[in-house]
Scaffold this motif. Structure first.
Motif, PDB file in Angstrom:
ATOM      1  N   ILE A   4       5.411  -5.229  -7.493  1.00 44.32           N
ATOM      2  CA  ILE A   4       4.006  -4.896  -7.735  1.00 44.32           C
ATOM      3  C   ILE A   4       3.858  -3.389  -7.988  1.00 44.32           C
ATOM      4  CG2 ILE A   4       1.738  -4.714  -6.590  1.00 44.32           C
ATOM      5  CD1 ILE A   4       2.229  -7.534  -7.496  1.00 44.32           C
ATOM      6  N   ALA A   5       4.568  -2.591  -7.198  1.00 47.79           N
ATOM      7  CA  ALA A   5       4.473  -1.139  -7.376  1.00 47.79           C
ATOM      8  C   ALA A   5       5.073  -0.722  -8.716  1.00 47.79           C
ATOM      9  CB  ALA A   5       5.168  -0.420  -6.228  1.00 47.79           C
ATOM     10  N   GLU A   6       6.225  -1.273  -9.040  1.00 45.88           N
ATOM     11  CA  GLU A   6       6.884  -0.917 -10.306  1.00 45.88           C
ATOM     12  C   GLU A   6       5.969  -1.199 -11.495  1.00 45.88           C
ATOM     13  OE1 GLU A   6      10.559  -3.061 -10.842  1.00 45.88           O
ATOM     14  OE2 GLU A   6      10.798  -2.402 -12.928  1.00 45.88           O
ATOM     15  N   ALA A  15       1.554  -7.570 -15.967  1.00 52.93           N
ATOM     16  CA  ALA A  15       1.421  -8.769 -15.128  1.00 52.93           C
ATOM     17  C   ALA A  15       2.433  -9.833 -15.561  1.00 52.93           C
ATOM     18  CB  ALA A  15      -0.006  -9.320 -15.190  1.00 52.93           C
ATOM     19  N   VAL A  16       2.624  -9.971 -16.866  1.00 58.40           N
ATOM     20  CA  VAL A  16       3.633 -10.926 -17.352  1.00 58.40           C
ATOM     21  C   VAL A  16       5.021 -10.504 -16.842  1.00 58.40           C
ATOM     22  CG1 VAL A  16       4.733 -11.969 -19.379  1.00 58.40           C
ATOM     23  CG2 VAL A  16       2.280 -11.493 -19.407  1.00 58.40           C
ATOM     24  N   GLY A  43       0.827  -1.211   0.000  1.00 59.46           N
ATOM     25  CA  GLY A  43       0.000   0.000   0.000  1.00 59.46           C
ATOM     26  C   GLY A  43       0.856   1.253   0.000  1.00 59.46           C
ATOM     27  N   ALA A  44       1.895   1.264   0.836  1.00 59.25           N
ATOM     28  CA  ALA A  44       2.771   2.442   0.907  1.00 59.25           C
ATOM     29  C   ALA A  44       3.431   2.686  -0.444  1.00 59.25           C
ATOM     30  CB  ALA A  44       3.822   2.234   1.997  1.00 59.25           C
ATOM     31  N   ALA A  45       3.941   1.606  -1.045  1.00 60.51           N
ATOM     32  CA  ALA A  45       4.623   1.752  -2.336  1.00 60.51           C
ATOM     33  C   ALA A  45       3.633   2.180  -3.428  1.00 60.51           C
ATOM     34  CB  ALA A  45       5.307   0.443  -2.711  1.00 60.51           C
ATOM     35  N   LEU A  46       2.421   1.626  -3.395  1.00 64.10           N
ATOM     36  CA  LEU A  46       1.419   1.969  -4.425  1.00 64.10           C
ATOM     37  C   LEU A  46       0.947   3.419  -4.303  1.00 64.10           C
ATOM     38  CD1 LEU A  46      -0.801  -1.260  -4.443  1.00 64.10           C
ATOM     39  CD2 LEU A  46       0.694  -0.465  -6.291  1.00 64.10           C
TER      40      LEU A  46
END
Ligand code: BES
Ligand code: MN
Ligand code: ZN
Length: 494
Positions: free
Chosen positions: A167-169, A286-287, A119-122
């Motif tokens: 995930i954030a990247e 996603a890939v 969450g923080a990174a997003l």
């Protein structure tokens, strides 16, 4: 890109803690760090703080420049991971101008810790690429988030921090692509940019240009793209680890701008149609994420890309096109274009999957219908399927990922409304249940033996209202986390 660090003590000038409500009273939830709760609570009460979700309050700190209180809502014995993810994200979004912040939020497991880190990174995202003279006034988002945890030294926690960065990247990539205006994002530039990135992530990429699409018989992509000066493309990326446990194909709608074609959309609101490539961005990213996580799952990502424009070359209502594989479609409404480009790509993806030994599942992701938004609103996406087991597995993944998806039916009675007197089927049918009719159209291009999911993300892909939790205004990145989580669930199955 925000780096994620784990720590056992406050290591920056900003400390983020939780503020919850218990028996109608405010309660500070600072995880494993001690803070001077009594005096801070008095101040917070005097300020009228509520502790509700999306409330972020900054106060000067004793040991840090700032103490930031982020709302957790009603107190529970444990906070639900999505609740923590949103609270961390709301604080991060409010900390532009600070280099780093330390998050000390309550958690009892690495799963919850992972949600805080994610969450923080997003939340630490903004999109300034197209600011000119006002760019200098912009404050940069956090470049590092530290999370205080008693699990900091464990291998699981370290993996969770790394995963949060990935995930954030990739979510940033999806958001950036969606936010990029169609003047600067065309089928060609989309495919070139992502092909370049594929090399970085060790993923194979191939682009079919308009000549190759014409020659190959991709009548859907060509038909939708033929009205534009920016010719269509089909991007295929492929991640094939040795000893893959499963093979999936992800197919994303990539309309870089949807004017509606000759069924021209009203000017008011048309600007949001720069987001009509959200599905394509989500599946390709996603890939990349699955490759970065080195999951033992083979994935083919497909992005049929076109710009749906008006011109003397544009498809006319009543034109008949031939989808890849031979089915013909009467285009009654050129604004129902997503299903046409997806049909080509779904048939091709199945063909390639078959050659590679068969697909365990095929998933399409699309901003497909306004009816989806009417039915489920802007925060819940729809799942349609030919296989309830696969759908349930996906819904479980979405729940873990903190993305809201809801199952929708594909009633057989609606199929007849797609009958055409001149072609195998028409591209529109009953207006009522329009989201389901679109799903039924796509189903015509799916091998009944292959588990298939159709995700309609029309509402949630693009946030036209205000920011909330870890979700900014503009492109959200929806579907990426659920797709990655699905691959993770499949990896851990025997
Ligand atoms: N891209 C739109 C769907 C859409 C609408 C996405 C609102 C995001 C927000 C799609 O191509 C479209 O125009 N669909 C038509 C289908 C109709 C003509 C059967 C629609 O929903 O009106
Ligand atoms: Mn359309
Ligand atoms: Zn569209």
């Amino acid at each position: 890109m925000a780096k994620v660090k784990l720590t056992s003590k406050v290591d920056s000038e900003v400390l983020v803690v939780g503020l919850a409500i218990s028996n109608k009273k405010l309660q500070i939830e600072s995880g494993s760090s001690q803070i001077d709760s009594a005096s801070l609570l008095a101040t917070l009460n005097a300020m009228g703080a509520t502790g509700k979700a999306d409330e972020v309050i900054k106060l000067p700190g004793k040991n840090t420049k700032l103490v930031v209180f982020t709302g957790l809502g009603e107190i529970k014995s444990a906070f639900d991971p999505e609740n923590l993810r949103r609270a961390a994200g709301a604080a991060a979004r409010d900390l532009n101008g600070n280099k780093s912040a330390t998050f000390s939020l309550p958690h009892k497991s690495v799963v919850e810790l992972a949600a805080i880190a994610e969450g923080a990174a997003l939340g630490a995202y903004n999109f300034t690429e197209f600011l000119g003279s006002s760019k200098q006034d912009q404050k940069e988002p956090l470049s590092q988030v530290s999370v205080i945890s008693k699990f900091a030294d464990t291998a699981q926690a370290k993996a969770a921090a790394k995963r949060a960065e990935i995930i954030a990247e990739q979510t940033y990539l999806v958001r950036d692509l969606i936010n990029t205006p169609p003047s600067h994002l065309t089928p060609d530039s989309f495919s070139q940019q992502l092909k370049k990135l594929s090399t970085k992530y060790g993923v194979k990429a191939e682009i079919l240009n308009d000549a190759a699409l014409k020659k190959g018989g991709y009548g859907g992509i060509i038909g939708v793209g033929q009205g534009s000066a920016n010719p269509p493309r089909l991007l295929h990326v492929s991640y094939s680890p040795a000893k893959a446990k499963k093979r999936y194909a992800f197919v994303g709608k990539g309309i870089t701008f949807d004017t509606g074609g000759l069924a021209l959309k009203p000017a008011n609101g048309m600007e949001a149609m720069k987001s009509d490539m959200s599905g394509a961005a989500a599946v390709i990213a996603a890939v990349f994420a699955i490759a970065q996580l080195k999951l033992p799952i083979a994935i083919d990502g497909w992005a049929p890309l076109a710009e749906n424009m008006v011109s003397d070359n544009a498809t006319r209502p009543s034109d008949v096109i031939t989808i890849y594989g031979g089915k013909t479609v009467e285009v009654l409404n050129p604004d129902a274009e997503g299903r046409l480009v997806l049909a080509d790509a779904l048939v091709k993806a199945a063909e390639v999957g078959k050659k590679a030994g068969g697909l365990d599942g095929i998933i399409d992701v699309a901003t497909l219908t306004g009816a989806q938004v009417v039915a489920l609103g802007t925060r819940t996406s729809a799942v349609m399927t030919n296989n309830d087991e696969f759908s349930n597995q996906f819904l479980k993944a979405a729940e873990i990922a903190g993305e809201s998806f809801w199952p929708m039916p594909l009633p057989v009675e609606l199929r007849a409304s797609l009958d055409s007197p001149v072609a195998d089927l028409a591209n529109i049918g009953d207006r009522m249940g329009g989201m389901l009719v679109a799903g039924i159209f796509l189903k015509e291009f799916i091998d009944p033996q292959t588990p298939w999911l159709h995700l309609d993300i029309a509402g949630p892909a693009y946030n036209e209202k205000s920011a909330h939790g870890y979700t900014p205004v503009g492109g959200t990145g929806i579907a990426l986390r659920s797709l990655v989580q699905l691959a993770e669930l499949a990896s851990s199955q025997s």
